[in-house]
Design an enzyme around this catalytic site. Structure first.
Site, PDB file in Angstrom:
ATOM      1  N   ASP A  75      -7.859  -5.294   0.120  1.00 32.22           N
ATOM      2  CA  ASP A  75      -8.396  -6.172  -0.930  1.00 32.22           C
ATOM      3  C   ASP A  75      -8.066  -7.637  -0.723  1.00 32.22           C
ATOM      4  O   ASP A  75      -8.598  -8.492  -1.429  1.00 32.22           O
ATOM      5  CB  ASP A  75      -7.862  -5.730  -2.306  1.00 32.22           C
ATOM      6  N   HIS A  82       0.855  -1.192   0.000  1.00 33.09           N
ATOM      7  CA  HIS A  82       0.000   0.000   0.000  1.00 33.09           C
ATOM      8  C   HIS A  82       0.882   1.231   0.000  1.00 33.09           C
ATOM      9  O   HIS A  82       1.950   1.227   0.623  1.00 33.09           O
ATOM     10  CB  HIS A  82      -0.902   0.004   1.247  1.00 33.09           C
TER      11      HIS A  82
HETATM   12  N1  CMC Z   1       4.099  -7.648  -4.308  1.00 32.16           N
HETATM   13  C1  CMC Z   1       5.462  -7.687  -4.371  1.00 32.16           C
HETATM   14  N2  CMC Z   1       6.244  -6.601  -4.188  1.00 32.16           N
HETATM   15  C2  CMC Z   1       5.617  -5.446  -3.920  1.00 32.16           C
HETATM   16  C3  CMC Z   1       4.218  -5.349  -3.830  1.00 32.16           C
HETATM   17  C4  CMC Z   1       3.461  -6.516  -4.029  1.00 32.16           C
HETATM   18  N3  CMC Z   1       2.109  -6.486  -3.957  1.00 32.16           N
HETATM   19  N4  CMC Z   1       3.863  -4.070  -3.573  1.00 32.16           N
HETATM   20  C5  CMC Z   1       5.015  -3.389  -3.500  1.00 32.16           C
HETATM   21  N5  CMC Z   1       6.077  -4.215  -3.716  1.00 32.16           N
HETATM   22  C6  CMC Z   1       7.503  -3.847  -3.711  1.00 32.16           C
HETATM   23  C7  CMC Z   1       7.867  -3.226  -5.046  1.00 32.16           C
HETATM   24  O1  CMC Z   1       8.309  -4.189  -5.960  1.00 32.16           O
HETATM   25  C8  CMC Z   1       8.966  -2.270  -4.639  1.00 32.16           C
HETATM   26  O2  CMC Z   1      10.137  -3.003  -4.436  1.00 32.16           O
HETATM   27  P1  CMC Z   1      11.596  -2.364  -4.801  1.00 32.16           P
HETATM   28  O3  CMC Z   1      11.711  -1.165  -3.918  1.00 32.16           O
HETATM   29  O4  CMC Z   1      12.566  -3.449  -4.487  1.00 32.16           O
HETATM   30  O5  CMC Z   1      11.533  -2.013  -6.243  1.00 32.16           O
HETATM   31  C9  CMC Z   1       8.494  -1.753  -3.262  1.00 32.16           C
HETATM   32  O6  CMC Z   1       7.700  -2.815  -2.734  1.00 32.16           O
HETATM   33  C10 CMC Z   1       7.674  -0.484  -3.354  1.00 32.16           C
HETATM   34  O7  CMC Z   1       6.621  -0.699  -4.280  1.00 32.16           O
HETATM   35  P2  CMC Z   1       5.884   0.435  -5.124  1.00 32.16           P
HETATM   36  O8  CMC Z   1       5.185  -0.187  -6.281  1.00 32.16           O
HETATM   37  O9  CMC Z   1       6.829   1.553  -5.391  1.00 32.16           O
HETATM   38  O10 CMC Z   1       4.821   0.955  -4.054  1.00 32.16           O
HETATM   39  P3  CMC Z   1       3.619   1.917  -4.372  1.00 32.16           P
HETATM   40  O11 CMC Z   1       3.370   2.641  -3.125  1.00 32.16           O
HETATM   41  O12 CMC Z   1       3.839   2.734  -5.593  1.00 32.16           O
HETATM   42  O13 CMC Z   1       2.442   0.906  -4.731  1.00 32.16           O
HETATM   43  C11 CMC Z   1       0.562  -0.519  -4.610  1.00 32.16           C
HETATM   44  C12 CMC Z   1       1.413   0.551  -3.873  1.00 32.16           C
HETATM   45  C13 CMC Z   1      -0.687  -0.787  -3.790  1.00 32.16           C
HETATM   46  C14 CMC Z   1       0.138   0.037  -5.993  1.00 32.16           C
HETATM   47  C15 CMC Z   1       1.408  -1.791  -4.762  1.00 32.16           C
HETATM   48  O14 CMC Z   1       1.761  -2.275  -3.498  1.00 32.16           O
HETATM   49  C16 CMC Z   1       0.679  -2.864  -5.578  1.00 32.16           C
HETATM   50  O15 CMC Z   1       0.683  -2.812  -6.809  1.00 32.16           O
HETATM   51  N6  CMC Z   1       0.042  -3.860  -4.898  1.00 32.16           N
HETATM   52  C17 CMC Z   1      -0.682  -4.919  -5.581  1.00 32.16           C
HETATM   53  C18 CMC Z   1      -2.041  -4.416  -6.073  1.00 32.16           C
HETATM   54  C19 CMC Z   1      -3.024  -4.193  -4.955  1.00 32.16           C
HETATM   55  O16 CMC Z   1      -3.185  -5.026  -4.070  1.00 32.16           O
HETATM   56  N7  CMC Z   1      -3.727  -3.033  -5.003  1.00 32.16           N
HETATM   57  C20 CMC Z   1      -4.702  -2.650  -3.988  1.00 32.16           C
HETATM   58  C21 CMC Z   1      -4.283  -1.428  -3.252  1.00 32.16           C
HETATM   59  S1  CMC Z   1      -5.252  -1.034  -1.810  1.00 32.16           S
HETATM   60  C22 CMC Z   1      -6.827  -0.545  -2.400  1.00 32.16           C
HETATM   61  C23 CMC Z   1      -6.904   0.687  -3.289  1.00 32.16           C
HETATM   62  O17 CMC Z   1      -6.065   1.582  -3.238  1.00 32.16           O
HETATM   63  O18 CMC Z   1      -7.898   0.770  -4.050  1.00 32.16           O
END
Ligand code: CMC
Length: 378
Positions: free
Chosen positions: A315, A261
């Site tokens: 989720d 998140h």
């Molecule tokens: N699985 C594996 N690695 C992850 C995940 C994940 N679900 N989420 C983040 N990471 C890692 C990512 O690879 C990165 O690693 P590194 O620094 O080594 O490159 C680090 O954690 C930071 O990730 P980010 O993508 O920069 O984080 P963000 O804040 O931009 O993204 C997120 C947040 C929710 C988009 C992302 O965690 C994600 O895509 N999760 C899976 C989809 C999901 O479950 N979405 C629902 C979100 S909650 C409800 C809503 O907002 O509607």
């Protein structure tokens, strides 16, 4: 003029000053109007929580009864809206059907009187009352059936499940569904709420505000992740497959749905509550093997990714709860919208109280003084 650094996605840039909800992502705290989400989930109802979010205070028993009565008496939708929905293709996504139907309300209730508190209340009541009816109606219509009328004796959530499944729900199932709505009602400045506030700032009508927010919620990066969690659990298929599945995804640098998140760096407090609700449902209605897969996933992801602050988000367990309630997977996001309309309306009202139209700037990186090339020379 002050020059600001460009941040893609406006990451970390405040878009509004708001007193509606607050998240502490380090401590795993979510508050609506200062009240912890755990306390609301235990003691409140969705309609009471909606009132709290929109009017800023918990209602007295008379205020709550009046609000519930108004919502209950506006649950029906006009024949013309039903007729319009019958023309929607049954293969269309229910979120698109909901966006079109929410926008259509503006055709019937188009008067725009934004300085009048009675108009605001009327619009709030209509939208909270009619959105669930429209979601349930499309579900029946796409299966070739007529929508059924709201049940006068059932409360907000019980009535929705009744309109969806054409039978009165078990009281525990209805209460658990109501708690799910409380948990999804509001979450600070997320994409759909920002969309609602931008639309509100133009002083358009509230039906257009909600329709634009529904459109934004529908995207897979926002409201759609809970559908993908269920697909992932089905693909994994057994507890033994969890570790190789996660290791394979991490090796390919693919995300694991339902984890991580932007704000929470610990387990999302809503995921903890939803996991508990799922367990209550399984105790009463029978176990779901996908829950065992989910618990093992949480354990393995924690082992491998907790150092990055990656834990289950809202989720991860919500789909398992909805599945056990017999809700089709492509209705998960419309149900999110039924709940979030409370938050959108709270932000609509707050935006109107001190409105300035959103008009950000941009960093232009295109060309200048380019001469026009005649068509035969291009
Ligand atoms: N699985 C594996 N690695 C992850 C995940 C994940 N679900 N989420 C983040 N990471 C890692 C990512 O690879 C990165 O690693 P590194 O620094 O080594 O490159 C680090 O954690 C930071 O990730 P980010 O993508 O920069 O984080 P963000 O804040 O931009 O993204 C997120 C947040 C929710 C988009 C992302 O965690 C994600 O895509 N999760 C899976 C989809 C999901 O479950 N979405 C629902 C979100 S909650 C409800 C809503 O907002 O509607």
């Amino acid at each position: 003029m002050m020059v600001c650094e460009y941040k893609p996605g406006l990451d970390g840039i405040p878009a509004a000053q708001s007193s509606i909800s607050n998240v502490d992502g380090q401590k795993g705290i979510l508050e609506y109007r200062g009240i912890r989400i755990e306390e609301l989930a235990e003691k409140s109802t969705f309609l009471e929580t909606a009132y709290l979010l929109i009017w800023g205070e918990l209602p007295t028993s008379n205020e709550l009864a009046a609000f519930e009565d108004e919502v209950h008496s506006h649950r029906r939708i006009k024949y013309h809206i039903c007729d319009m929905m019958k023309c929607f293709p049954e293969s269309g996504h229910p979120m698109d059907a909901l966006q079109a139907s929410a926008a259509a309300l503006g055709l019937f209730y188009s008067r725009r009187d934004l300085n009048n508190p009675a108009y605001i209340r009327d619009a709030v009541v209509r939208l909270i009352a009619k959105i669930p009816t429209m979601v349930a109606a499309f579900q029946l219509m796409r299966n070739g059936n007529d929508a059924i009328r709201p049940h006068a004796d059932l409360d907000y959530s019980g009535n929705f499940l009744y309109m969806l499944n054409e039978k009165e729900p078990d009281p525990l199932a209805a209460r658990i569904f109501d708690i799910c709505l409380i948990l999804h009602a509001e979450h600070t400045m997320n994409a759909s709420t920002f969309s609602a506030r931008v639309t509100a700032s133009t002083l358009t009508d509230p039906y257009a505000v909600v329709a634009s927010a529904v459109g934004t919620l529908g995207g897979p990066l926002h409201g759609g992740a809970n559908e993908e969690v269920i697909e992932m659990l089905e693909e994994i298929g057994s507890v033994e497959n969890v570790r190789p599945y996660i290791e394979d995804r991490l090796e390919r640098k693919a995300k694991i749905m339902g984890f991580g998140h932007r704000v929470y760096k610990v387990k999302d407090p809503r995921a903890t509550i939803l996991q508990n609700l799922a367990e209550q449902l399984f105790t009463k209605f029978g176990h779901d093997k996908y829950y065992d897969i989910a618990v093992e996933m949480e354990r393995v992801v924690q082992e491998k990714l907790s150092h990055k602050g990656i834990y289950p988000n809202v989720d991860f367990y919500s789909g398992l709860v909805y599945r056990k309630l017999g809700i089709p997977t492509d209705l998960f996001t419309p149900i999110f919208a039924i709940a979030r309309v409370a938050g959108w309306l709270a932000h609509w009202k707050e935006q109107l109280e001190e409105n300035r139209i959103f008009r950000p700037t941009q960093v232009y990186d295109g060309k200048h003084d380019v001469s026009y090339t005649p068509i035969d020379q291009r």
